[in-house]
Each structure stands twice: as structure tokens, then as C-alpha cells.
Design a protein around this motif. Sequence first.
Motif, PDB file in Angstrom:
ATOM      1  N   PRO A  24       0.792  -1.230   0.000  1.00 53.54           N
ATOM      2  CA  PRO A  24       0.000   0.000   0.000  1.00 53.54           C
ATOM      3  C   PRO A  24       0.826   1.282   0.000  1.00 53.54           C
ATOM      4  CG  PRO A  24      -0.734  -1.497   1.736  1.00 53.54           C
ATOM      5  CD  PRO A  24       0.471  -2.093   1.117  1.00 53.54           C
ATOM      6  N   TYR A  25       2.028   1.241   0.589  1.00 56.18           N
ATOM      7  CA  TYR A  25       2.823   2.469   0.702  1.00 56.18           C
ATOM      8  C   TYR A  25       4.081   2.411  -0.177  1.00 56.18           C
ATOM      9  CZ  TYR A  25      -0.206   2.840   4.779  1.00 56.18           C
ATOM     10  OH  TYR A  25      -1.300   2.881   5.620  1.00 56.18           O
ATOM     11  N   GLN A  26       3.936   1.742  -1.278  1.00 59.43           N
ATOM     12  CA  GLN A  26       5.086   1.544  -2.147  1.00 59.43           C
ATOM     13  C   GLN A  26       5.641   2.872  -2.662  1.00 59.43           C
ATOM     14  OE1 GLN A  26       4.361  -1.197  -5.300  1.00 59.43           O
ATOM     15  NE2 GLN A  26       6.449  -1.104  -6.131  1.00 59.43           N
ATOM     16  N   GLN A  27       4.778   3.847  -2.961  1.00 56.54           N
ATOM     17  CA  GLN A  27       5.252   5.118  -3.492  1.00 56.54           C
ATOM     18  C   GLN A  27       5.974   5.944  -2.439  1.00 56.54           C
ATOM     19  OE1 GLN A  27       1.859   7.091  -5.170  1.00 56.54           O
ATOM     20  NE2 GLN A  27       1.671   5.651  -6.893  1.00 56.54           N
ATOM     21  N   HIS A  28       5.709   5.678  -1.162  1.00 61.44           N
ATOM     22  CA  HIS A  28       6.348   6.441  -0.098  1.00 61.44           C
ATOM     23  C   HIS A  28       7.538   5.700   0.514  1.00 61.44           C
ATOM     24  CE1 HIS A  28       2.889   9.129  -0.287  1.00 61.44           C
ATOM     25  NE2 HIS A  28       2.100   8.037  -0.215  1.00 61.44           N
ATOM     26  N   SER A  51      19.648  -6.397  -4.821  1.00 64.04           N
ATOM     27  CA  SER A  51      18.979  -5.346  -4.029  1.00 64.04           C
ATOM     28  C   SER A  51      19.163  -4.000  -4.706  1.00 64.04           C
ATOM     29  CB  SER A  51      19.537  -5.309  -2.603  1.00 64.04           C
ATOM     30  OG  SER A  51      20.923  -5.029  -2.630  1.00 64.04           O
ATOM     31  N   VAL A  52      18.115  -3.162  -4.590  1.00 66.26           N
ATOM     32  CA  VAL A  52      18.133  -1.806  -5.149  1.00 66.26           C
ATOM     33  C   VAL A  52      17.495  -0.861  -4.139  1.00 66.26           C
ATOM     34  CG1 VAL A  52      18.065  -2.597  -7.545  1.00 66.26           C
ATOM     35  CG2 VAL A  52      15.929  -2.175  -6.323  1.00 66.26           C
ATOM     36  N   ASN A  53      17.840   0.424  -4.232  1.00 65.08           N
ATOM     37  CA  ASN A  53      17.221   1.453  -3.400  1.00 65.08           C
ATOM     38  C   ASN A  53      15.993   2.023  -4.106  1.00 65.08           C
ATOM     39  OD1 ASN A  53      19.126   1.317  -1.271  1.00 65.08           O
ATOM     40  ND2 ASN A  53      20.544   2.626  -2.433  1.00 65.08           N
ATOM     41  N   ASN A  54      14.959   2.230  -3.353  1.00 65.66           N
ATOM     42  CA  ASN A  54      13.698   2.707  -3.920  1.00 65.66           C
ATOM     43  C   ASN A  54      13.554   4.224  -3.794  1.00 65.66           C
ATOM     44  OD1 ASN A  54      11.266   1.972  -5.232  1.00 65.66           O
ATOM     45  ND2 ASN A  54      10.109   2.319  -3.336  1.00 65.66           N
ATOM     46  N   ASP A  55      14.688   4.944  -3.649  1.00 62.49           N
ATOM     47  CA  ASP A  55      14.620   6.392  -3.468  1.00 62.49           C
ATOM     48  C   ASP A  55      14.451   7.136  -4.775  1.00 62.49           C
ATOM     49  OD1 ASP A  55      17.040   5.684  -4.440  1.00 62.49           O
ATOM     50  OD2 ASP A  55      18.239   6.831  -3.010  1.00 62.49           O
ATOM     51  N   LEU A 102      11.889  -6.152   2.505  1.00 63.81           N
ATOM     52  CA  LEU A 102      11.903  -4.703   2.619  1.00 63.81           C
ATOM     53  C   LEU A 102      12.431  -4.306   3.988  1.00 63.81           C
ATOM     54  CD1 LEU A 102       8.391  -3.983   1.063  1.00 63.81           C
ATOM     55  CD2 LEU A 102      10.605  -4.058  -0.089  1.00 63.81           C
ATOM     56  N   GLU A 103      13.005  -3.130   4.104  1.00 66.87           N
ATOM     57  CA  GLU A 103      13.567  -2.662   5.367  1.00 66.87           C
ATOM     58  C   GLU A 103      12.458  -2.188   6.305  1.00 66.87           C
ATOM     59  OE1 GLU A 103      16.254   0.411   4.228  1.00 66.87           O
ATOM     60  OE2 GLU A 103      17.936  -0.976   3.930  1.00 66.87           O
ATOM     61  N   GLY A 104      12.816  -2.139   7.590  1.00 68.56           N
ATOM     62  CA  GLY A 104      11.888  -1.598   8.592  1.00 68.56           C
ATOM     63  C   GLY A 104      10.819  -2.600   8.970  1.00 68.56           C
TER      64      GLY A 104
END
Length: 341
Positions: A24-28, A51-55, A102-104
Motif C-alpha cells: 500500500p505504501y510503495q510510493q512512499h 537489491s536496489v534502493n527505492n529512493d 523490505l527494510e523496517g
Amino acid sequence: MSVSPVVFVPRGEDAVLGCSFTHPYQQHYSGKIAVKWLAREARAPPFFSCSVNNDSMEGRVGCSDSELKYSLEGDPRRGELSLLFRKVHLGDNGTYFCRVELEGAWQNIQKKTQLYVTVKPHILSLSVIEASSGPDGAPRRLQCEAEGHPLPTVTWLPASTSLMGEQVQTSQAGPYRLASSVPYLQDDVFTCRAESRLGAAEQTFPDHNTLKITLTVGGLIVLLLLLSIGFFCYMRNRARVDSPPVYGNADVVENHRLQDSDVELQLVYSTVSVTESTSSQHGRFHSCRGQQEEPAAALKPQKPLRFDGVAEAFSVARHLATSPPRHLASSPPCHHLTLKL
């Protein structure tokens, strides 16, 4: 997460195991996305991870190396986790797990998919083997080994004889192979047929191509033998034709020419005839150099020559014809010598 339940692909081609995810919070989410693929067991160590960064959505993902056997088919930042297999083989057949971390506080997700590598039936070998003691007591058996995925069924088609069910022995020789055998006698003809839902293959023993090759090789050997005999006869006849004639009497014809010097030997005709009498033998010698005969009185020796035998007379006559003495060299080109033995 969604995956392809089963992926069918022929051996030797590329396969893509589909896998994708959303949250649900993929864009954030700006943390790291770790993609892992596991084989056979759900807790097995991953054979592929990336692995890749989603920033940011810009730039290339470093998980799509085209030179490796495995690479990602898509961008994890867009939820694409599909795995590309290059040139699959039967060893790649089996169960795989797609996993994303995913992290967190985001939860990890994992799902199972199946790769099914298909192989059309084909005959690996068809040959006669020496059999151990079996229920039918046959000392020799014709064995057919077939391969395919799904595993094919093997059927025997005899050309003349009939087979009983207990005469056919079939066993699994590997995960994707079958070995089947039947009793074999000399001159029997059998066809082994392997069949599955993907197709069929068959082979006959003995192979007709093998028989053709054997007959062709035998014919070539016979042809070479005949050519060798013909060449030998030709060379022998040619040697007989090229050899100088041998006369039964004392007539000798010689023709020699020296090309490397100023001296030239002209055509020499020599004739020695011997007549027998009660008291002595007389030999008449005639020699001509390159011209026709002169009268017999052209040259007469002052004194008759005597020899111990005919062979010595011939030897002296030949010597006088080829190398005459000085007092004969100036004589007319044709000489008549009378030799008394």
C-alpha cells in the motif's frame, strides 16, 4: 505477491519465472528492496539475490546482467521480480521460490512456482547386449534406451515374431530415461518406439543405413582390388612392349645416341653367320654404319682369324662393329668380315 504456478519451456530455450509484488505504501517507501530466488526448498540459501534502493526511479538496475545464466526480467522498484533462465536444461527442472525483503517494519513475502522443462521423446541407443540369467533364459537381448520429459512409454514392434508380455523387461535408468529390452536372435528385426504427449520417436535394429554403408564399403574394396589388378597387368604388358627384342639367331640391332657430348653413335647393323664343316667352322661378319650394305668384297682381311668358340667370335665381332681399329675406321661404312673358327 503473484507468481506463475507452472512454467513450461522446451529444453535449450530461455524461460521466465514470473513474479511481482505490490504494497500500500510503495510510493512512499524509499528503503532497500532485496530480491531473492531459492531452489527446491523454502529455506534453502538463495542461488540468486539482488537489491536496489527505492529512493529514485531513474537509472538502471544492476541485476540484469545478460551474460549470466540468471538475471532479473524487470525493475524491482516497479514491483517486477521475474527471473530469467537462459538455455534451460533438465537439471533446471523443479520448484523455485520468489522472495522479496523490505527494510523496517515491512513484511517479507515469499511464494512458490514450478519450472517444467519439456523434452520430446528420442532414442538414445539401440544395441545388443549380453544378458545375465533371466526368466526367459535368452543369452542376448536387444536393449533400447529412451529419454523424454514427461517420461515416455516404450513399445516393441517385431517384424516377424510375436512377443509375450513377460519377455519385455523395462526399468527406469534415470529421472528422464527408460531402458527396455527383449530377447534377440540372429537376423531378428525389431523397432523400438518411444512415445509421450509431446510426440514419438522410433528406431529399427538392424539399421538399414548401416547395411547400406556396409555394402558400399565392400563394393569400394572390390572395385579398388580390380583396379589394382588391371593396373598391374597394364604395366606388365607395357614393360614387355618397351623392352628391346631378343633374337634367337645372332642378329642384333642397336640404336644409341649421346645427347650430352659431340660424339654420336650411328645405327649399327651386325650379322654373324656360322656354318659347320667337317674340318673347321667359318664365321662371316657383316657391319654397316648408317648406310646400306656394300658389296662383300669391300673389305677382306689378309689373314683369317681363329677363335676358341662361337661366343668369342661374337664378342670380337661386336667390338669391331662399335669400336673399329684405325685401319678399319677409314674403310667404307659397310664392312664384311669372314671369321674362321
